[in-house]
Design a protein around this motif. Structure first.
Motif, PDB file in Angstrom:
ATOM      1  N   VAL A  43       0.823  -1.210   0.000  1.00  0.00           N
ATOM      2  CA  VAL A  43       0.000   0.000   0.000  1.00  0.00           C
ATOM      3  C   VAL A  43       0.862   1.266   0.000  1.00  0.00           C
ATOM      4  O   VAL A  43       0.527   2.250  -0.666  1.00  0.00           O
ATOM      5  N   ALA A  44       1.984   1.245   0.713  1.00  0.00           N
ATOM      6  CA  ALA A  44       2.866   2.415   0.715  1.00  0.00           C
ATOM      7  C   ALA A  44       3.560   2.588  -0.631  1.00  0.00           C
ATOM      8  O   ALA A  44       3.938   3.703  -1.001  1.00  0.00           O
ATOM      9  N   ARG A  45       3.699   1.508  -1.388  1.00  0.00           N
ATOM     10  CA  ARG A  45       4.353   1.610  -2.695  1.00  0.00           C
ATOM     11  C   ARG A  45       3.465   2.275  -3.739  1.00  0.00           C
ATOM     12  O   ARG A  45       3.943   2.629  -4.830  1.00  0.00           O
ATOM     13  N   LEU A  46       2.182   2.432  -3.431  1.00  0.00           N
ATOM     14  CA  LEU A  46       1.286   3.060  -4.413  1.00  0.00           C
ATOM     15  C   LEU A  46       1.679   4.509  -4.696  1.00  0.00           C
ATOM     16  O   LEU A  46       1.306   5.051  -5.737  1.00  0.00           O
ATOM     17  N   THR A  47       2.449   5.121  -3.810  1.00  0.00           N
ATOM     18  CA  THR A  47       2.964   6.461  -4.089  1.00  0.00           C
ATOM     19  C   THR A  47       3.913   6.457  -5.278  1.00  0.00           C
ATOM     20  O   THR A  47       4.140   7.497  -5.902  1.00  0.00           O
ATOM     21  N   LEU A  48       4.471   5.283  -5.594  1.00  0.00           N
ATOM     22  CA  LEU A  48       5.418   5.164  -6.706  1.00  0.00           C
ATOM     23  C   LEU A  48       4.717   4.938  -8.040  1.00  0.00           C
ATOM     24  O   LEU A  48       5.371   4.891  -9.078  1.00  0.00           O
ATOM     25  N   ALA A  49       3.395   4.816  -8.012  1.00  0.00           N
ATOM     26  CA  ALA A  49       2.602   4.696  -9.240  1.00  0.00           C
ATOM     27  C   ALA A  49       1.789   5.982  -9.379  1.00  0.00           C
ATOM     28  O   ALA A  49       0.604   6.031  -9.027  1.00  0.00           O
ATOM     29  N   PRO A  65      18.105   4.386  -1.668  1.00  0.00           N
ATOM     30  CA  PRO A  65      16.793   3.818  -2.001  1.00  0.00           C
ATOM     31  C   PRO A  65      15.645   4.425  -1.204  1.00  0.00           C
ATOM     32  O   PRO A  65      14.484   4.155  -1.517  1.00  0.00           O
ATOM     33  N   ASN A  66      15.943   5.252  -0.178  1.00  0.00           N
ATOM     34  CA  ASN A  66      14.861   5.880   0.586  1.00  0.00           C
ATOM     35  C   ASN A  66      14.007   6.804  -0.261  1.00  0.00           C
ATOM     36  O   ASN A  66      12.914   7.198   0.149  1.00  0.00           O
ATOM     37  N   GLN A  67      14.473   7.177  -1.446  1.00  0.00           N
ATOM     38  CA  GLN A  67      13.624   7.941  -2.352  1.00  0.00           C
ATOM     39  C   GLN A  67      12.330   7.192  -2.623  1.00  0.00           C
ATOM     40  O   GLN A  67      11.294   7.799  -2.869  1.00  0.00           O
ATOM     41  N   PHE A  68      12.409   5.865  -2.585  1.00  0.00           N
ATOM     42  CA  PHE A  68      11.262   5.036  -2.907  1.00  0.00           C
ATOM     43  C   PHE A  68      10.510   4.567  -1.665  1.00  0.00           C
ATOM     44  O   PHE A  68       9.377   4.096  -1.779  1.00  0.00           O
ATOM     45  N   GLY A  69      11.117   4.675  -0.489  1.00  0.00           N
ATOM     46  CA  GLY A  69      10.425   4.288   0.727  1.00  0.00           C
ATOM     47  C   GLY A  69      11.354   3.668   1.758  1.00  0.00           C
ATOM     48  O   GLY A  69      12.572   3.574   1.553  1.00  0.00           O
ATOM     49  N   LEU A  70      10.764   3.247   2.874  1.00  0.00           N
ATOM     50  CA  LEU A  70      11.520   2.618   3.960  1.00  0.00           C
ATOM     51  C   LEU A  70      11.407   1.099   3.936  1.00  0.00           C
ATOM     52  O   LEU A  70      12.038   0.415   4.742  1.00  0.00           O
ATOM     53  N   ASP A  71      10.588   0.576   3.059  1.00  0.00           N
ATOM     54  CA  ASP A  71      10.293  -0.847   2.945  1.00  0.00           C
ATOM     55  C   ASP A  71      11.577  -1.622   2.652  1.00  0.00           C
ATOM     56  O   ASP A  71      12.168  -1.495   1.580  1.00  0.00           O
ATOM     57  N   ALA A  72      12.002  -2.464   3.605  1.00  0.00           N
ATOM     58  CA  ALA A  72      13.263  -3.193   3.446  1.00  0.00           C
ATOM     59  C   ALA A  72      13.219  -4.149   2.263  1.00  0.00           C
ATOM     60  O   ALA A  72      14.231  -4.342   1.574  1.00  0.00           O
ATOM     61  N   ASP A  73      12.066  -4.756   2.003  1.00  0.00           N
ATOM     62  CA  ASP A  73      11.927  -5.654   0.860  1.00  0.00           C
ATOM     63  C   ASP A  73      12.195  -4.888  -0.433  1.00  0.00           C
ATOM     64  O   ASP A  73      12.913  -5.362  -1.320  1.00  0.00           O
ATOM     65  N   LEU A  74      11.634  -3.706  -0.542  1.00  0.00           N
ATOM     66  CA  LEU A  74      11.843  -2.875  -1.729  1.00  0.00           C
ATOM     67  C   LEU A  74      13.312  -2.484  -1.850  1.00  0.00           C
ATOM     68  O   LEU A  74      13.916  -2.573  -2.924  1.00  0.00           O
ATOM     69  N   ILE A  75      13.906  -2.026  -0.737  1.00  0.00           N
ATOM     70  CA  ILE A  75      15.290  -1.563  -0.752  1.00  0.00           C
ATOM     71  C   ILE A  75      16.239  -2.670  -1.193  1.00  0.00           C
ATOM     72  O   ILE A  75      17.126  -2.466  -2.035  1.00  0.00           O
ATOM     73  N   MET A  76      16.042  -3.872  -0.654  1.00  0.00           N
ATOM     74  CA  MET A  76      16.949  -4.967  -0.987  1.00  0.00           C
ATOM     75  C   MET A  76      16.766  -5.423  -2.430  1.00  0.00           C
ATOM     76  O   MET A  76      17.752  -5.736  -3.118  1.00  0.00           O
ATOM     77  N   HIS A  77      15.529  -5.447  -2.912  1.00  0.00           N
ATOM     78  CA  HIS A  77      15.312  -5.838  -4.307  1.00  0.00           C
ATOM     79  C   HIS A  77      15.802  -4.763  -5.275  1.00  0.00           C
ATOM     80  O   HIS A  77      16.077  -5.072  -6.447  1.00  0.00           O
ATOM     81  N   TYR A  78      15.892  -3.551  -4.815  1.00  0.00           N
ATOM     82  CA  TYR A  78      16.443  -2.471  -5.656  1.00  0.00           C
ATOM     83  C   TYR A  78      17.900  -2.787  -6.019  1.00  0.00           C
ATOM     84  O   TYR A  78      18.367  -2.444  -7.103  1.00  0.00           O
ATOM     85  N   ASN A  79      18.618  -3.434  -5.105  1.00  0.00           N
ATOM     86  CA  ASN A  79      20.028  -3.723  -5.336  1.00  0.00           C
ATOM     87  C   ASN A  79      20.330  -5.178  -5.698  1.00  0.00           C
ATOM     88  O   ASN A  79      21.319  -5.455  -6.376  1.00  0.00           O
ATOM     89  N   TYR A  80      19.494  -6.100  -5.230  1.00  0.00           N
ATOM     90  CA  TYR A  80      19.791  -7.516  -5.410  1.00  0.00           C
ATOM     91  C   TYR A  80      18.616  -8.240  -6.067  1.00  0.00           C
ATOM     92  O   TYR A  80      17.470  -7.972  -5.743  1.00  0.00           O
ATOM     93  N   GLY A  81      18.933  -9.174  -6.960  1.00  0.00           N
ATOM     94  CA  GLY A  81      17.911  -9.958  -7.648  1.00  0.00           C
ATOM     95  C   GLY A  81      18.489 -10.532  -8.924  1.00  0.00           C
ATOM     96  O   GLY A  81      19.412  -9.965  -9.511  1.00  0.00           O
TER      97      GLY A  81
END
Length: 544
Positions: free
Chosen positions: A184-190, A437-453
């Motif tokens: 739900v917090a990621r909806l700010t990114l859409a 990655p805080n530009q996109f939020g505090l969500d650790a799942d989001l932050i880690m996938h931003y760099n790793y995958g």
């Protein structure tokens, strides 16, 4: 796939405030509309006293992509937060979600399910006067989820969001692949964008260049790449964050000295500026300005080319981290405004705990690890972005590595030059750069996938995705994403961050504070962000 879509995966890095892209990109971008006669002209009294105009100075370029589905540009993301709205927005500091184009945030019971329904705000209009509809919402999410279109936003949604459906003209349904309350917090990114504007041929390219038509409290009135972007209050805005300034002029000034000059002294033209150098804090405070910092994920990281020996050996990567005198770096380069990394996440992140491997300064251990790896006489050319605070940190790295017998040459370059070489898969040894990655939020799942995958751009740069440890890490990350229990998920993330820390393929050295300065006699309600840019949706002019 269009050329724009094909390059989108890497454009967000080149144009990124997340990388601290302090230098202007070389791409030639045309202005989308004519600018004011002077970049200081707001057709008001320059922001003095209780003026309703605001002049801001942003320490990052405004000539990166402005397409909300693509950009990580600090300037563009900050501007878009005033121009566009998501169904849900988040507070710039707490990141707590609040309804924006939607009338309500789903309650706890709904968030535990796989169907989220949103009614659109009655009377919401686009800046061209046309009404916001469910078709606009579906249009944007269809682009984000389209497997043939590569966007930055796709990485934030495709793992958990199946589709977005129109219920009627003023409501939509989000269908999830599995329960994912963090989404739900990621909806700010859409950011929702008008279909009648951006469905036209070539419109996405125009969005990249700076064309911005939204439903938010401010509408863009001019855009001059490399110079400034102007805004004015949108008279028909009926949402939760009302515009407090009739006009805004945001200047892009990348160089530190002229940026500081623009906000200081008797002839100061601006009332607020971000990216304030630590060395100027006392000067600005003595001049009556408020200077405050935001501590978050902003970090200097090292990235190793694991296809280039001996950096395929984890002991070598660890040795180089142990060798760095972080206390000296923080004292000398960051003037005390930083902390040594104890995890991939900064200490203020809700999911943070110290990793099993913490790289405390230990040159003896560094030498021992190099000896165990059979490495001697190592020479390193450290390629780095030329962001000012990164450049200030480089001499400490060189001195630390030289001290353990690793001959080090510093090679700072324009940010775009560094990552163009990465895109072209040119050989390198080690890169030092900035990320946030805080530009996109505090969500650790989001932050880690931003760099790793497995398909992540960063993993391609590091040549690590095919490593057996990496493959196991990616499986653990996916399992954590799908875990519905918040406490279990937190533990799972912390456990796989232990692997990230131990492997040190892409890993922070220090997290630092970002400083914002403003004139409290002219603007109030400002909060310093822990990521680049500004947000003045809760600010207002000071009374005369």
């Amino acid at each position: 796939m269009s050329d724009h879509d094909a390059t989108g995966r890497r454009s967000f890095l080149k144009y990124s405030g997340a990388l601290g892209a302090a230098a202007a990109v070389s791409t030639s971008l045309t202005a989308c509309s004519s600018g004011p006669k002077s970049t200081n002209d707001t057709d008001d009294d320059g922001g003095k006293g209780g003026s309703t105009s605001l002049t801001a100075v942003i320490g990052y370029g405004n000539d990166g992509s402005w397409d909300p589905t693509q950009t990580a540009s600090a300037f563009a993301m900050a501007g878009n937060n005033h121009i566009y709205e998501g169904l849900v927005e988040t507070d710039p500091i707490t990141r707590a979600p609040y309804p924006a184009l939607a009338t309500a945030v789903p309650d706890a019971a709904q968030l535990r399910g796989t169907s989220w329904k949103f009614a659109l705000r009655p009377g919401a209009k686009w800046h061209d006067g046309k009404p916001v509809t469910a078709d606009d919402v579906v249009f944007v999410f269809d682009r984000i989820l389209d497997p043939k279109t590569q966007t930055l936003a796709k990485g934030f949604f495709e793992s958990w969001l199946k589709e977005v459906k129109k219920v009627d003209e003023s409501s939509v349904e989000l269908v999830l692949k599995f329960p994912f309350p963090d989404g739900v917090a990621r909806l700010t990114l859409a950011k929702i964008m008008p279909k009648h504007v951006y469905a036209k041929p070539g419109a996405w390219d125009e969005a990249m260049k700076g064309k911005a038509v939204g439903s938010g409290p401010y509408r863009q009135t001019s855009h001059q790449p490399k110079t400034n972007t102007t805004f004015e209050a949108f008279a028909d805005y009926n949402g939760p964050r009302k515009p407090a300034f009739t006009k805004m002029n945001w200047l892009t000034i990348v160089d530190a000295a002229p940026r500081v000059a623009k906000i200081s002294g008797g002839s100061a033209d601006a009332q607020i500026a971000d990216n304030i150098p630590y060395a100027n804090i006392q000067q600005l405070e003595k001049g009556g300005l408020t200077v405050d910092g935001g501590a978050g994920m902003n970090n200097l990281f090292l990235m190793f080319n694991t296809a280039h020996k001996p950096f395929d050996d984890v002991r070598v990567r660890q040795a180089l981290h142990y060798a760095i005198d972080k206390k000296k770096m923080i004292a000398v380069a960051l003037k005390g405004h930083g902390k040594a990394a104890s995890s991939f996440l900064n200490e203020g992140n809700p999911t943070h705990r110290a990793a099993r491997t913490v790289y405390d300064y230990d040159p003896g251990k560094a030498k021992k690890l190099l000896k165990e790896a059979g490495v001697s006489g190592l020479s390193i050319s450290l390629m780095a972005v030329n962001v000012s605070w990164i450049v200030d940190c480089l001499p400490t790295i060189k001195a630390s590595w030289d001290a353990i017998g690793v001959r080090t040459t510093l090679d700072p370059q324009e940010t775009t030059a560094v990552f163009t070489k990465m895109d072209q898969k040119k050989d390198y040894q080690v890169v030092a750069a900035a990320s946030n990655p805080n530009q996109f939020g505090l969500d650790a799942d989001l932050i880690m996938h931003y760099n790793y995958g497995p398909a992540n751009l960063w993993m391609g740069y590091a040549r690590w995705a095919d490593n057996s440890t990496a493959k196991q890490l990616f499986k653990q990350m996916d399992q954590a994403t799908r875990e519905p229990d918040a406490d279990k998920k937190k533990t799972m993330i912390q456990e796989y961050i232990d692997i990230v820390a131990e492997q040190a393929v892409i890993y922070p050295v220090v997290h630092n504070e970002l400083m914002t300065a403003w004139d409290p006699k002219k603007i109030t309600g400002v909060q310093a962000q822990p990521y680049p840019g500004i947000n003045v949706l809760k600010a207002k002019p000071a009374t005369a």
